[in-house]
Enzyme design. Sequence first.
Site, short mmCIF file in Angstrom:
data_model
loop_
_atom_site.label_atom_id
_atom_site.label_comp_id
_atom_site.label_asym_id
_atom_site.label_seq_id
_atom_site.Cartn_x
_atom_site.Cartn_y
_atom_site.Cartn_z
N ASP A 106 40.24 37.21 48.32
CA ASP A 106 39.26 38.27 48.54
C ASP A 106 38.59 38.56 47.19
O ASP A 106 37.62 37.91 46.81
CB ASP A 106 40.01 39.47 49.12
CG ASP A 106 39.13 40.64 49.48
OD1 ASP A 106 37.92 40.46 49.61
OD2 ASP A 106 39.66 41.76 49.64
N LYS A 134 36.32 35.09 50.60
CA LYS A 134 35.16 35.99 50.77
C LYS A 134 34.37 35.97 49.46
O LYS A 134 34.65 36.78 48.56
CB LYS A 134 35.64 37.42 51.05
CG LYS A 134 36.32 37.60 52.39
CD LYS A 134 36.78 39.05 52.51
CE LYS A 134 37.43 39.33 53.84
NZ LYS A 134 38.09 40.66 53.85
P1 5GP Z 1 42.69 39.64 46.44
O1 5GP Z 1 43.72 39.89 45.38
O2 5GP Z 1 42.08 38.25 46.40
O3 5GP Z 1 41.63 40.72 46.46
O4 5GP Z 1 43.41 39.87 47.82
C1 5GP Z 1 44.14 38.93 48.46
C2 5GP Z 1 45.01 39.57 49.52
O5 5GP Z 1 44.39 40.70 50.17
C3 5GP Z 1 45.25 38.56 50.62
O6 5GP Z 1 46.35 37.72 50.32
C4 5GP Z 1 45.46 39.45 51.83
O7 5GP Z 1 46.82 39.83 51.92
C5 5GP Z 1 44.63 40.69 51.56
N1 5GP Z 1 43.33 40.63 52.29
C6 5GP Z 1 42.10 40.53 51.74
N2 5GP Z 1 41.14 40.52 52.68
C7 5GP Z 1 41.78 40.61 53.88
C8 5GP Z 1 41.32 40.64 55.25
O8 5GP Z 1 40.12 40.57 55.59
N3 5GP Z 1 42.28 40.75 56.21
C9 5GP Z 1 43.60 40.82 55.90
N4 5GP Z 1 44.43 40.92 56.95
N5 5GP Z 1 44.07 40.80 54.64
C10 5GP Z 1 43.17 40.69 53.63
#
Ligand code: 5GP
Length: 177
Positions: A106, A134
């Site tokens: 994300d 994303k």
């Molecule tokens: P980052 O550190 O890249 O922002 O977040 C990664 C984590 O956020 C992912 O492993 C997941 O657990 C959670 N996450 C981010 N976007 C989503 C989403 O749209 N749906 C869900 N269920 N989890 C998300």
Amino acid sequence: MSVIKVHDKTFETFLSEETIQKRVKELAAAINNDYKSKRPLFIGVLNGAFMFAADLFKHVEVDAEICFIKLVSYHGTKSTGKVVTSIGLMEDVFGRDVILVEDIVDTGKTLHEFLPTLLHQQPASLKIAALLHKPEATIHPLAIDYLAFSIPDKFVVGYGLDYDGLGRNLKEIYQLV
Ligand code: 5GP
């Protein structure tokens, strides 16, 4: 198009089971091609990546191993900021060809914090496989070597991903309406 409710929120079908499975097979084919005569160690990140990692691994045809970790983030001292550590990594990563398997990248923050820890253990190589990315949410850009789908910045559930604990068992991926 089917509409479902998870807790209080409404979601609609975004990626069908067939679309996901076709793409997962394509990623496995690319991995089979890239890791000929190697023995990669897949490290799946729990909980979200369990289903993706299992399906991907089924189609891997080179000798390969798999294990799973959990990433736990907490706030360190003021100088270190957020710290992400792993629990459950028993395998010796030194000299291994590691493929880290994530559910979704994300902002990129989690991997940005965790990758140095893994690299510190000196794998021979380190690649990232992610089910979803994303791009619009990116804060920490990172190269994803095997990406199944780039998606808009909207919350999704299913195929291992949850909304407050529920939805992981869905075979499709659903997007928040
Ligand atoms: P980052 O550190 O890249 O922002 O977040 C990664 C984590 O956020 C992912 O492993 C997941 O657990 C959670 N996450 C981010 N976007 C989503 C989403 O749209 N749906 C869900 N269920 N989890 C998300």
